[in-house]
Design a protein around this motif. Structure first.
Motif, PDB file in Angstrom:
ATOM      1  N   ASP A   3      -0.660  -2.215   8.868  1.00  0.00           N
ATOM      2  CA  ASP A   3      -0.936  -2.060   7.443  1.00  0.00           C
ATOM      3  C   ASP A   3      -0.844  -3.370   6.666  1.00  0.00           C
ATOM      4  O   ASP A   3      -0.988  -3.385   5.453  1.00  0.00           O
ATOM      5  CB  ASP A   3      -0.001  -1.019   6.820  1.00  0.00           C
ATOM      6  N   LEU A   6      -3.986  -4.193   4.632  1.00  0.00           N
ATOM      7  CA  LEU A   6      -4.099  -3.278   3.501  1.00  0.00           C
ATOM      8  C   LEU A   6      -3.157  -3.700   2.371  1.00  0.00           C
ATOM      9  O   LEU A   6      -3.534  -3.715   1.192  1.00  0.00           O
ATOM     10  CB  LEU A   6      -3.795  -1.857   3.963  1.00  0.00           C
ATOM     11  N   LEU A 156      -9.735   7.021   0.489  1.00  0.00           N
ATOM     12  CA  LEU A 156     -10.360   6.461   1.689  1.00  0.00           C
ATOM     13  C   LEU A 156      -9.792   7.129   2.937  1.00  0.00           C
ATOM     14  O   LEU A 156      -8.602   7.436   3.006  1.00  0.00           O
ATOM     15  CB  LEU A 156     -10.112   4.956   1.760  1.00  0.00           C
ATOM     16  N   ASP A 158      -9.391   7.081   7.340  1.00  0.00           N
ATOM     17  CA  ASP A 158      -9.296   6.189   8.501  1.00  0.00           C
ATOM     18  C   ASP A 158      -8.735   4.812   8.138  1.00  0.00           C
ATOM     19  O   ASP A 158      -9.263   3.775   8.531  1.00  0.00           O
ATOM     20  CB  ASP A 158     -10.667   6.031   9.173  1.00  0.00           C
ATOM     21  N   GLN A 159      -7.649   4.812   7.367  1.00  0.00           N
ATOM     22  CA  GLN A 159      -6.967   3.580   6.991  1.00  0.00           C
ATOM     23  C   GLN A 159      -5.597   3.524   7.680  1.00  0.00           C
ATOM     24  O   GLN A 159      -5.095   4.543   8.140  1.00  0.00           O
ATOM     25  CB  GLN A 159      -6.807   3.515   5.469  1.00  0.00           C
ATOM     26  N   ALA A 163      -4.775   5.639   1.518  1.00  0.00           N
ATOM     27  CA  ALA A 163      -5.336   4.556   0.717  1.00  0.00           C
ATOM     28  C   ALA A 163      -6.395   5.070  -0.245  1.00  0.00           C
ATOM     29  O   ALA A 163      -6.985   6.137  -0.057  1.00  0.00           O
ATOM     30  CB  ALA A 163      -5.928   3.477   1.628  1.00  0.00           C
ATOM     31  N   ARG A 175      -8.884  -2.202  -1.509  1.00  0.00           N
ATOM     32  CA  ARG A 175      -8.132  -1.060  -0.998  1.00  0.00           C
ATOM     33  C   ARG A 175      -6.671  -1.208  -1.422  1.00  0.00           C
ATOM     34  O   ARG A 175      -6.137  -2.320  -1.423  1.00  0.00           O
ATOM     35  CB  ARG A 175      -8.203  -0.995   0.526  1.00  0.00           C
TER      36      ARG A 175
END
Length: 217
Positions: A3, A6, A156, A158-159, A163, A175
């Motif tokens: 992560d 992100l 969103l 598939d993070q 997210a 994101r």
């Protein structure tokens, strides 16, 4: 999945969007009412404010506290917070909350709209940090979005963590981590970690007061 990317994008969003940060507070009456809730919460003594942003909450905390240490990772929002808060009892610090460890203990640890930006995998460590920052008898007080607020976000899939996609006025996209904690699940999760907690809804938001386990971690 890692992560870190992100979280880096989340940081970039708040740095680039500092000038737009306060807009929801001016546009939404519910947020103005939420700010006033501070006066009814057990905020006292020396206060640590995590992710203070542009300081919307900081002056209200300072009015009830002996001192406030307000921390954020984005220099751009801290500059706005400093301009908003001209109190000798407030100190601002720039630090990454996923790495920073408080050097002392506080009577109150406060964070508004930050818990939803913490990836679930990092929550135990985060709460351990909060516990370690609290003096005996201290409380963590937090305010955040509840599940209903998800209707206003572009979620969103598939993070590496839950997210959402945010856009700035210049059209740039970022994101961010966005976890919409419901009252029951968050209460259960904190109870498992040893916290005593009371969380209640207020409109689309949730307010919580939590006391740490006797032995953090």
């Amino acid at each position: 999945m890692d992560d870190n990317a992100l979280l880096a994008e989340q940081m970039a969003y708040y740095r680039a969007g500092a000038a737009e940060y306060d807009r929801p507070y001016a546009e939404y009456e519910d947020l103005q009412k939420l700010l006033a809730v501070v006066d009814d919460l057990p905020i006292a003594g020396d206060v640590l404010e995590l992710a203070c942003g542009t300081g919307q909450w900081t002056p209200r905390l300072a009015a009830r506290a002996r001192s406030v240490t307000a921390v954020d990772a984005a220099a751009e929002v801290l500059a706005l917070a400093c301009a908003r808060t001209a109190s000798p009892t407030v100190q601002f610090l720039e630090a990454d909350l996923f790495e920073w460890q408080p050097p002392r203990r506080y009577d109150t640890v406060f964070f508004a709209f930050w818990l939803s930006h913490v990836p679930p995998a990092r929550l135990p460590d985060f709460w351990n940090t909060v516990a370690a920052a609290l003096a005996p008898g201290g409380k963590a007080i937090f305010i955040d979005d509840g599940p209903a607020a998800a209707a206003e976000e572009e979620i969103l899939a598939d993070q590496p963590a839950p997210a959402a996609l945010r856009r700035l006025d210049d059209g740039s996209q970022y994101r961010i981590v966005k976890v919409f904690h419901d009252v029951r699940t968050l209460t259960d999760d904190l109870t498992v970690l040893g916290w005593s907690v009371r969380i209640w809804p207020m409109g689309w938001n949730s307010i919580g007061i939590a006391e740490p386990p006797a032995t953090p971690g």
